[in-house]
Design an enzyme around this catalytic site. Structure first.
Site, PDB file in Angstrom:
ATOM      1  N   GLU A  33      77.053  40.614 141.803  1.00 45.68           N
ATOM      2  CA  GLU A  33      76.472  40.324 143.107  1.00 45.68           C
ATOM      3  C   GLU A  33      75.989  41.604 143.768  1.00 45.68           C
ATOM      4  O   GLU A  33      76.503  42.698 143.519  1.00 45.68           O
ATOM      5  CB  GLU A  33      77.491  39.603 143.990  1.00 45.68           C
ATOM      6  CG  GLU A  33      78.765  40.369 144.204  1.00 45.68           C
ATOM      7  CD  GLU A  33      79.814  39.513 144.905  1.00 45.68           C
ATOM      8  OE1 GLU A  33      80.269  38.533 144.272  1.00 45.68           O
ATOM      9  OE2 GLU A  33      80.163  39.821 146.038  1.00 45.68           O
ATOM     10  N   CYS A  71      73.979  47.310 148.710  1.00 43.26           N
ATOM     11  CA  CYS A  71      75.297  47.557 148.124  1.00 43.26           C
ATOM     12  C   CYS A  71      75.248  47.079 146.677  1.00 43.26           C
ATOM     13  O   CYS A  71      75.073  45.883 146.422  1.00 43.26           O
ATOM     14  CB  CYS A  71      76.361  46.804 148.924  1.00 43.26           C
ATOM     15  SG  CYS A  71      77.998  46.993 148.221  1.00 43.26           S
ATOM     16  N   CYS A 108      86.218  44.513 137.388  1.00 41.57           N
ATOM     17  CA  CYS A 108      86.832  45.810 137.683  1.00 41.57           C
ATOM     18  C   CYS A 108      88.260  45.797 137.158  1.00 41.57           C
ATOM     19  O   CYS A 108      88.939  44.770 137.208  1.00 41.57           O
ATOM     20  CB  CYS A 108      86.823  46.056 139.185  1.00 41.57           C
ATOM     21  SG  CYS A 108      87.476  47.687 139.626  1.00 41.57           S
ATOM     22  N   CYS A 155      93.004  46.157 142.660  1.00 36.95           N
ATOM     23  CA  CYS A 155      93.368  46.199 144.090  1.00 36.95           C
ATOM     24  C   CYS A 155      93.684  44.770 144.570  1.00 36.95           C
ATOM     25  O   CYS A 155      92.908  43.840 144.321  1.00 36.95           O
ATOM     26  CB  CYS A 155      92.234  46.782 144.919  1.00 36.95           C
ATOM     27  SG  CYS A 155      91.775  48.435 144.382  1.00 36.95           S
ATOM     28  N   CYS A 166      91.155  42.459 146.620  1.00 39.63           N
ATOM     29  CA  CYS A 166      89.762  42.427 146.165  1.00 39.63           C
ATOM     30  C   CYS A 166      89.516  41.324 145.142  1.00 39.63           C
ATOM     31  O   CYS A 166      90.209  41.242 144.124  1.00 39.63           O
ATOM     32  CB  CYS A 166      89.412  43.785 145.568  1.00 39.63           C
ATOM     33  SG  CYS A 166      87.792  43.829 144.803  1.00 39.63           S
ATOM     34  N   GLU A 201      84.484  50.112 139.868  1.00 39.56           N
ATOM     35  CA  GLU A 201      84.855  51.446 140.368  1.00 39.56           C
ATOM     36  C   GLU A 201      83.809  52.419 139.809  1.00 39.56           C
ATOM     37  O   GLU A 201      83.796  52.706 138.602  1.00 39.56           O
ATOM     38  CB  GLU A 201      86.273  51.786 139.889  1.00 39.56           C
ATOM     39  CG  GLU A 201      86.655  53.252 139.908  1.00 39.56           C
ATOM     40  CD  GLU A 201      86.471  53.944 141.251  1.00 39.56           C
ATOM     41  OE1 GLU A 201      87.023  53.482 142.260  1.00 39.56           O
ATOM     42  OE2 GLU A 201      85.750  54.972 141.302  1.00 39.56           O
ATOM     43  N   SER A 212      81.592  54.915 146.677  1.00 39.63           N
ATOM     44  CA  SER A 212      82.943  54.564 147.098  1.00 39.63           C
ATOM     45  C   SER A 212      83.894  54.559 145.894  1.00 39.63           C
ATOM     46  O   SER A 212      83.589  53.970 144.863  1.00 39.63           O
ATOM     47  CB  SER A 212      82.895  53.171 147.729  1.00 39.63           C
ATOM     48  OG  SER A 212      84.191  52.683 147.898  1.00 39.63           O
ATOM     49  N   SER A 265      88.574  54.943 149.218  1.00 35.38           N
ATOM     50  CA  SER A 265      89.334  53.784 149.707  1.00 35.38           C
ATOM     51  C   SER A 265      90.805  54.174 149.776  1.00 35.38           C
ATOM     52  O   SER A 265      91.501  54.179 148.766  1.00 35.38           O
ATOM     53  CB  SER A 265      89.164  52.610 148.742  1.00 35.38           C
ATOM     54  OG  SER A 265      87.812  52.277 148.647  1.00 35.38           O
ATOM     55  N   HIS A 297      93.200  53.020 152.448  1.00 35.67           N
ATOM     56  CA  HIS A 297      93.831  51.735 152.776  1.00 35.67           C
ATOM     57  C   HIS A 297      95.314  51.769 153.121  1.00 35.67           C
ATOM     58  O   HIS A 297      95.899  50.720 153.412  1.00 35.67           O
ATOM     59  CB  HIS A 297      93.617  50.704 151.652  1.00 35.67           C
ATOM     60  CG  HIS A 297      92.181  50.443 151.340  1.00 35.67           C
ATOM     61  ND1 HIS A 297      91.198  50.399 152.307  1.00 35.67           N
ATOM     62  CD2 HIS A 297      91.539  50.217 150.160  1.00 35.67           C
ATOM     63  CE1 HIS A 297      90.036  50.163 151.738  1.00 35.67           C
ATOM     64  NE2 HIS A 297      90.212  50.056 150.447  1.00 35.67           N
ATOM     65  N   ASN A 349      88.651  40.808 154.843  1.00 38.52           N
ATOM     66  CA  ASN A 349      88.280  39.396 154.727  1.00 38.52           C
ATOM     67  C   ASN A 349      89.387  38.668 153.983  1.00 38.52           C
ATOM     68  O   ASN A 349      89.956  39.195 153.030  1.00 38.52           O
ATOM     69  CB  ASN A 349      86.973  39.257 153.941  1.00 38.52           C
ATOM     70  CG  ASN A 349      85.774  39.495 154.828  1.00 38.52           C
ATOM     71  OD1 ASN A 349      85.456  38.686 155.674  1.00 38.52           O
ATOM     72  ND2 ASN A 349      85.133  40.629 154.646  1.00 38.52           N
ATOM     73  N   CYS A 352      83.356  41.983 149.213  1.00 42.64           N
ATOM     74  CA  CYS A 352      83.343  42.438 147.829  1.00 42.64           C
ATOM     75  C   CYS A 352      83.854  41.400 146.827  1.00 42.64           C
ATOM     76  O   CYS A 352      85.012  41.005 146.851  1.00 42.64           O
ATOM     77  CB  CYS A 352      84.196  43.695 147.763  1.00 42.64           C
ATOM     78  SG  CYS A 352      84.369  44.386 146.142  1.00 42.64           S
TER      79      CYS A 352
HETATM   80  S1  SF4 Z   1      88.280  47.398 145.623  1.00 44.07           S
HETATM   81 FE1  SF4 Z   1      86.846  48.404 144.230  1.00 44.07          FE
HETATM   82  S2  SF4 Z   1      88.185  49.552 142.831  1.00 44.07           S
HETATM   83 FE2  SF4 Z   1      89.505  48.045 143.850  1.00 44.07          FE
HETATM   84  S3  SF4 Z   1      89.482  46.282 142.466  1.00 44.07           S
HETATM   85 FE3  SF4 Z   1      87.834  45.952 143.984  1.00 44.07          FE
HETATM   86  S4  SF4 Z   1      85.996  46.733 142.991  1.00 44.07           S
HETATM   87 FE4  SF4 Z   1      87.757  47.570 141.884  1.00 44.07          FE
END
Ligand code: SF4
Length: 348
Positions: A93, A106, A113, A117, A120, A161, A192, A215, A217, A291, A334
């Protein structure tokens, strides 16, 4: 079947060499890129190329523009979101956001990935493979053609990533920077990362003038490990050391991304701890009220809680902004759209 190569993976020198190796004039490379960057993606329509060259191009190369599978526009019209499908069926996307200063895109850098995380959606099914530089670039060409407007900023913050796909991502930045391509200055590009320490240092040594967004967090490793498995490998102090190294080398301010999650990392104590660890750094904190992702049960703090957190950092001299929420009515966070698409495909 002959293995066709994506011409978008080539830089101008590589395409010139290809011309030479295939008995063609080197200047044709520039002509072809001129067509592609004017949104002409069919060799047959490149009218100033001889017929014999067009035939050769079709036999050996293709312009790797992904196909639009789905597209959405937010109610306010400022956010366009695309689901793109590539030749091998992989889906990613891409989001284009319209700001006063222009359009920002973006882009995704990997199919899925592997960083895991917990907040995500992109990582829920793991990683399929890295995207090539041409596949990353194809998102910009396809999205720009769809919206019919210039793109002036690039954010590498979609699925994947970027520093886990280092070589392809760096070549992508070079290609977007090139005067025969989009000619987008490095200062208009933000990368990022979840904090891959060796790659941050490597990037610093290459002296790019892009903006690095880390990131973070969490204000400490205990909370960070619960949210981001990569924190087991790279503790916050090592990440901050790598960031200081990056600042020393490039003189660029770092952005720290901080996804605010209710009851997890948004207390006044968390704000104080964050201010302590960032004290004296050339940096900026970007707060992102998270989100909600159904799979992990995280929820968004109230606007009052967000303001309190922001105010506490500001009081301690940390420059802080709250990311404007865009396109929440179209799953713009994301990985959410790709995730729901893949889920639908499986249940068909
Ligand atoms: S936030 Fe970024 S690095 Fe972390 S799982 Fe999602 S896409 Fe991967």
């Amino acid at each position: 079947m002959i293995d066709l190569k994506n011409i978008l993976d080539f830089d101008i020198n590589e395409l010139r060499n290809w011309m030479k190796e295939n008995g063609e004039k080197e200047f044709r490379a520039k002509q072809i890129f001129d067509w592609i960057y004017k949104d002409c993606f069919e060799f047959d329509q490149m009218r100033n190329l001889p017929e014999s060259l067009r035939k050769k191009l079709k036999e050996k190369l293709y312009v790797g523009i992904p196909e639009v599978v789905e597209k959405y526009k937010s109610r306010d019209g400022d956010t366009n979101k695309f689901l793109f499908r590539y030749m091998d069926g992989n889906i990613i996307e891409t989001v284009v956001m319209h700001y006063k200063h222009g359009n920002s895109i973006c882009v995704s850098t990997q199919f899925g990935c592997r960083m895991g995380c917990s907040f995500c959606a992109s990582t829920v099914n793991g990683m399929v493979r890295n995207m090539t530089c041409g596949e990353i670039l194809g998102q910009i060409l396809a999205a720009r053609k769809e919206i019919g407007e210039r793109i002036s900023n690039i954010v590498l913050m979609g699925t994947g990533e970027p520093l886990d796909n280092f070589e392809n991502v760096l070549k992508f930045i070079d290609l977007t920077n090139a005067d025969y391509g989009f000619n987008i200055g490095q200062r208009h590009i933000t990368l990022s990362t979840c904090g891959l320490v060796p790659q941050i240092k490597k990037l610093a040594d290459m002296n790019y003038q892009i903006t690095l967004a880390v990131s973070l967090h969490a204000p400490n490793d205990k909370i960070r490990i619960e949210m981001m498995p990569i924190a087991n490998k790279y503790p916050i102090n090592e990440i901050l050391d790598a960031c200081r190294y990056y600042i020393d080398k490039t003189n660029r301010r770092i952005t720290f991304e901080y996804a605010l999650i209710k009851g997890k990392n948004n207390s006044p104590e968390n704000a104080a701890e964050l201010a302590d660890i960032l004290k004296g750094m050339l940096c900026h904190v970007n707060l992102i009220p998270v989100n909600t992702v159904v799979e992990n049960g995280f929820s968004k703090p109230s606007p009052e809680e967000v303001n309190t957190f922001c105010g506490l950092l500001a009081k301690r001299g940390i420059e802080t902004t709250v990311r404007r929420e865009m396109g929440s009515d179209i799953n713009a966070a994301c990985g959410q759209l790709r995730r729901s698409y893949l889920k639908d495909q499986r249940s068909d």
